[in-house]
Motif scaffolding. Structure first.
Motif, PDB file in Angstrom:
ATOM      1  N   VAL A 110       0.839  -1.201   0.000  1.00 13.02           N
ATOM      2  CA  VAL A 110       0.000   0.000   0.000  1.00 13.02           C
ATOM      3  C   VAL A 110       0.875   1.251   0.000  1.00 13.02           C
ATOM      4  N   TRP A 111       1.958   1.220   0.775  1.00 14.69           N
ATOM      5  CA  TRP A 111       2.838   2.389   0.838  1.00 14.69           C
ATOM      6  C   TRP A 111       3.477   2.682  -0.523  1.00 14.69           C
ATOM      7  N   ARG A 112       3.901   1.615  -1.216  1.00 16.03           N
ATOM      8  CA  ARG A 112       4.541   1.800  -2.526  1.00 16.03           C
ATOM      9  C   ARG A 112       3.527   2.224  -3.589  1.00 16.03           C
ATOM     10  N   LYS A 113       2.290   1.776  -3.453  1.00 18.67           N
ATOM     11  CA  LYS A 113       1.268   2.074  -4.464  1.00 18.67           C
ATOM     12  C   LYS A 113       0.380   3.252  -4.052  1.00 18.67           C
ATOM     13  N   LEU A 114       0.785   3.988  -3.015  1.00 18.23           N
ATOM     14  CA  LEU A 114      -0.092   4.998  -2.443  1.00 18.23           C
ATOM     15  C   LEU A 114      -0.475   6.073  -3.462  1.00 18.23           C
ATOM     16  N   ARG A 115       0.514   6.570  -4.234  1.00 17.78           N
ATOM     17  CA  ARG A 115       0.213   7.619  -5.215  1.00 17.78           C
ATOM     18  C   ARG A 115      -0.759   7.108  -6.280  1.00 17.78           C
ATOM     19  N   LYS A 116      -0.516   5.892  -6.761  1.00 21.48           N
ATOM     20  CA  LYS A 116      -1.382   5.332  -7.796  1.00 21.48           C
ATOM     21  C   LYS A 116      -2.795   5.115  -7.256  1.00 21.48           C
ATOM     22  N   LEU A 117      -2.896   4.621  -6.013  1.00 24.78           N
ATOM     23  CA  LEU A 117      -4.200   4.403  -5.406  1.00 24.78           C
ATOM     24  C   LEU A 117      -4.933   5.725  -5.184  1.00 24.78           C
ATOM     25  N   SER A 118      -4.176   6.758  -4.794  1.00 24.33           N
ATOM     26  CA  SER A 118      -4.797   8.060  -4.518  1.00 24.33           C
ATOM     27  C   SER A 118      -5.366   8.691  -5.770  1.00 24.33           C
ATOM     28  N   ARG A 119      -4.708   8.444  -6.931  1.00 26.60           N
ATOM     29  CA  ARG A 119      -5.175   9.037  -8.183  1.00 26.60           C
ATOM     30  C   ARG A 119      -6.508   8.457  -8.644  1.00 26.60           C
ATOM     31  N   LYS A 120      -6.826   7.240  -8.192  1.00 29.46           N
ATOM     32  CA  LYS A 120      -8.045   6.571  -8.667  1.00 29.46           C
ATOM     33  C   LYS A 120      -9.314   7.264  -8.166  1.00 29.46           C
ATOM     34  N   ARG A 121      -9.209   8.007  -7.087  1.00 34.35           N
ATOM     35  CA  ARG A 121     -10.333   8.757  -6.528  1.00 34.35           C
ATOM     36  C   ARG A 121     -11.590   7.892  -6.351  1.00 34.35           C
ATOM     37  N   VAL A 122     -11.359   6.699  -5.794  1.00 28.36           N
ATOM     38  CA  VAL A 122     -12.497   5.798  -5.528  1.00 28.36           C
ATOM     39  C   VAL A 122     -12.791   5.711  -4.031  1.00 28.36           C
ATOM     40  N   GLY A 123     -12.056   6.499  -3.253  1.00 25.42           N
ATOM     41  CA  GLY A 123     -12.245   6.426  -1.800  1.00 25.42           C
ATOM     42  C   GLY A 123     -13.655   6.780  -1.369  1.00 25.42           C
ATOM     43  N   VAL A 124     -14.197   7.867  -1.920  1.00 21.60           N
ATOM     44  CA  VAL A 124     -15.544   8.305  -1.530  1.00 21.60           C
ATOM     45  C   VAL A 124     -16.598   7.287  -1.939  1.00 21.60           C
ATOM     46  N   PRO A 125     -16.594   6.758  -3.187  1.00 20.95           N
ATOM     47  CA  PRO A 125     -17.590   5.721  -3.535  1.00 20.95           C
ATOM     48  C   PRO A 125     -17.488   4.485  -2.655  1.00 20.95           C
ATOM     49  N   ILE A 126     -16.252   4.055  -2.331  1.00 28.12           N
ATOM     50  CA  ILE A 126     -16.095   2.866  -1.474  1.00 28.12           C
ATOM     51  C   ILE A 126     -16.667   3.140  -0.088  1.00 28.12           C
ATOM     52  N   ALA A 127     -16.345   4.311   0.471  1.00 30.35           N
ATOM     53  CA  ALA A 127     -16.878   4.667   1.787  1.00 30.35           C
ATOM     54  C   ALA A 127     -18.393   4.743   1.753  1.00 30.35           C
ATOM     55  N   ALA A 128     -18.938   5.238   0.641  1.00 29.57           N
ATOM     56  CA  ALA A 128     -20.395   5.343   0.510  1.00 29.57           C
ATOM     57  C   ALA A 128     -21.043   3.962   0.513  1.00 29.57           C
ATOM     58  N   VAL A 129     -20.402   2.988  -0.144  1.00 26.52           N
ATOM     59  CA  VAL A 129     -20.938   1.620  -0.182  1.00 26.52           C
ATOM     60  C   VAL A 129     -21.018   1.052   1.222  1.00 26.52           C
ATOM     61  N   PHE A 130     -19.925   1.206   1.986  1.00 26.00           N
ATOM     62  CA  PHE A 130     -19.920   0.677   3.354  1.00 26.00           C
ATOM     63  C   PHE A 130     -20.954   1.398   4.220  1.00 26.00           C
ATOM     64  N   ALA A 131     -21.074   2.713   4.050  1.00 28.97           N
ATOM     65  CA  ALA A 131     -22.035   3.475   4.845  1.00 28.97           C
ATOM     66  C   ALA A 131     -23.462   3.067   4.526  1.00 28.97           C
TER      67      ALA A 131
END
Length: 624
Positions: free
Chosen positions: A156-177
């Motif tokens: 995760v640390w090595r792929k952090l920039r690539k993961l951050s660019r995907k901008r899927v954090g909000v949709p994933i959080a919305a699914v769990f919520a």
């Protein structure tokens, strides 16, 4: 990736972003492990039940892992300046969490309990049990979990920039919520309308506390509390699992058709064991001396419903709600029915307890003679008279089963127009009725028992005069006892504690061709079903397929070391020197033989393991 010249804000920002993704992948790992709970609990039959389980599975594990992140890892991101040290700390926290989850899964699969004080006591005890031997092997995988968490952390640390660019954090959080909120909203509805495919899943996952909102709904006119309570009383507790009873098809001996003994069971509501006394109940006492008396006999509960359940099913009271919810009739009653027995059912209150008409007797109550009287002593007399007439007028060529339930003893405060040899009692003007002292209440109770004994004497005479005793098995017992604060804990009546005064009841058995004797081995209501099935109805299948009890005739040679009691709330283990009470949260209390709390007492874990196994043996995931 990380420049040593980064400011404190940049470091914290990176660690927080990393923590979010690290938590996300741990949520996925926890969900995968959580499928073990679903496999153990079974897949619901209804679409709403299935939807609720899926939403709970996603939302609940998402909430638990994210809560650990918010409460532990997120604050640490501001306090630990080194990113390597911070990531190591998060890995240790995640490893500990996954290890605890594995332990909980093991406890759930083994004991059907989540981690609680009792389970920890079982796990950490020094006693050599199979559970102790197996659970320690789980720690072999701890290094593997630690290495996997390190690998996940580094990736995760090595792929952090690539993961951050995907901008899927909000949709994933919305699914769990949405899953989390959706599951709780469904449970609010199911709890208010007693929808069991949902409410039965309340305890499937660890640390699960689904929302309820009956007070809120009632306030805004969305729920009728009286109607809700009526339906709840009618349906019973809906948080029940699927019960498989019997475990396999039952077989009978080849000459089973030659067994034609009649069966009479008399249940005196609230009659405690020490009432089997020649002064208080002379007829029953003499009947016991002429036949078999079990001097250490225990009901399956201090509660009327669970006590009756144990009597007819031969199973602990914890199974009662499942059987009641499913309308599952007792194997004993089904066997008597299939063998062509004539049924005669008589009760002073016309079988008001829902366990009778919902599961035990069902259709057999349709032709029952109703007793209409608000006075218990009159109703008892009418019920006993109806049984007398039924016995005298019956077809002598057809075997019969009769059940008589008497209420005067438990309704002793009502009094009645009968002899009162024990004074002072509540009817005596000289008695201090205002105080309701133990002496006055106990004497009134004795007077009611004395009256019921007269009815029993007439019943025994009827059986003898009609030549029925030579071919009839007669059992006289009670659903539970009654206490008059003998334990000094301000306990009165029943269903207030698990002392001998509330659990121990008489059991007098007349069995044709059996010699009179007193059996002082510990016996239980659970033993009545296997005794009748094996020794009267010629069942040759092993008793463990349909009961938790044992044949009463075997107890003298192989006395038991403990007796199970309790209900859906408490597990109770009665032993000669102590009583262990475990509540549904796993908290336990130890009492001595006089029911005095022993603060330093410890449960006998090998016995508790056997009890826990017995309490889950008839629960099976629905395989249909």
């Amino acid at each position: 990736m990380v420049d040593s010249g980064n400011t404190y804000r940049d470091k914290v920002s990176q660690l927080i972003s990393w923590g979010h993704w690290f938590s996300f992948f741990n949520i996925i790992a926890a969900m995968l492990l959580g499928t073990r709970y679903i496999a153990q609990s079974g897949w619901p039959e209804t679409l709403i039940g299935q939807t609720y389980q899926l939403l709970t599975w996603v939302g609940h594990f998402g909430f638990i892992v994210f809560a650990v992140y918010i409460l532990v890892i997120f604050p640490a991101s501001f306090l630990i300046p080194s990113q390597r040290l911070m990531r190591l700390f998060a890995v240790l926290v995640a490893t500990a969490g996954m290890t605890i989850l594995l332990l909980d899964i093991y406890a759930f699969e083994t004991l059907h309990l989540h981690l609680n004080p009792l389970v920890w006591e079982l796990l950490l005890s020094g006693e050599k049990t199979d559970m102790n031997a197996h659970w320690q092997y789980l720690f072999v995988v701890v290094p593997a979990i630690f290495l996997l968490e390190i690998a996940m952390s580094e990736w995760v640390w090595r792929k952090l920039r690539k993961l951050s660019r995907k901008r899927v954090g909000v949709p994933i959080a919305a699914v769990f919520a949405v899953c989390f909120l959706g599951s709780h909203l469904i449970h609010i509805w199911a709890d208010a309308f007693l929808y069991s495919p949902v409410t039965a899943q309340r305890s499937n996952f660890p640390i699960s506390y689904p929302m309820t909102a009956k007070t809120f709904m009632e306030k805004y006119g969305l729920l009728d509390r009286q109607e809700y309570q009526r339906r709840r009383d009618e349906l019973g507790n809906q948080e029940s699992e699927v019960i498989r009873y019997p475990l396999e098809k039952i077989s009978f001996a080849a000459d089973a058709s030659s067994y034609k003994q009649n069966l009479l069971i008399v249940m005196v509501d609230g009659l405690r064991a020490d009432m089997l006394d020649p002064v208080v109940m002379p007829n029953l006492s003499q009947f016991g001396k002429d036949n078999m008396t079990f001097s250490h006999h225990y009901s399956s509960s201090n509660d009327a419903m669970a006590g009756i359940f144990g009597l007819f099913y031969g199973l602990p009271g914890s199974y009662a709600q499942s059987a009641r919810t499913e309308g599952l009739s007792p194997l004993l009653i089904d066997t008597l029915d299939k063998k062509g027995y004539r049924f005669g059912l008589f009760s002073a209150d016309s079988f008001e307890n829902p366990i009778y008409y919902q599961s035990i007797f069902g259709k057999h109550l349709e032709n029952t003679t109703k007793v209409n009287s608000n006075e218990a002593w009159v109703a008892d007399h009418m019920a006993a008279d109806n049984l007398d007439k039924w016995i005298k007028q019956g077809d002598s060529k057809k075997p019969w089963f009769a059940y008589l339930e008497l209420k005067s003893v438990t309704e002793y405060e009502q009094g009645g127009d009968y002899d009162r040899p024990f004074q002072p009692s509540l009817d005596n003007e000289l008695a201090n009725v205002g105080d309701h002292t133990a002496l006055v209440l106990k004497n009134s109770y004795n007077n009611a028992a004395y009256y019921v004994d007269g009815l029993l004497g007439e019943l025994f005479d009827t059986l003898e005069q009609n030549g029925q005793l030579d071919n009839t098995v007669v059992m006289v017992t009670a659903n539970h006892g009654t206490e008059f604060n003998e334990t000094g804990s301000n306990s009165w009546g029943a269903n207030t504690n698990y002392s001998q005064y509330q659990l121990q009841v008489p059991l007098v058995v007349h069995w044709p061709n059996q010699s009179p004797r007193e059996v002082d081995a510990y016996s239980s209501h659970l033993d009545i079903v296997p005794t009748l099935m094996e020794s009267m109805l010629a069942v040759d299948s092993p008793a463990e397929l349909y009961t938790s009890g044992r044949n009463l005739f075997e107890l003298a040679d192989k006395p038991r070391r403990w007796v199970i009691a309790g209900d859906s709330r408490d597990i109770v283990v009665v032993q000669p020197d102590k009583t262990t009470v475990v509540d549904k949260f796993g908290n336990y209390r130890i009492y001595d033989s006089n029911y005095k709390l022993q603060p330093e007492g410890k449960p006998q874990l090998s016995v508790l393991m056997q009890v826990m196994h017995e309490l889950k043996r008839f629960y099976h995931p629905d395989e249909s």
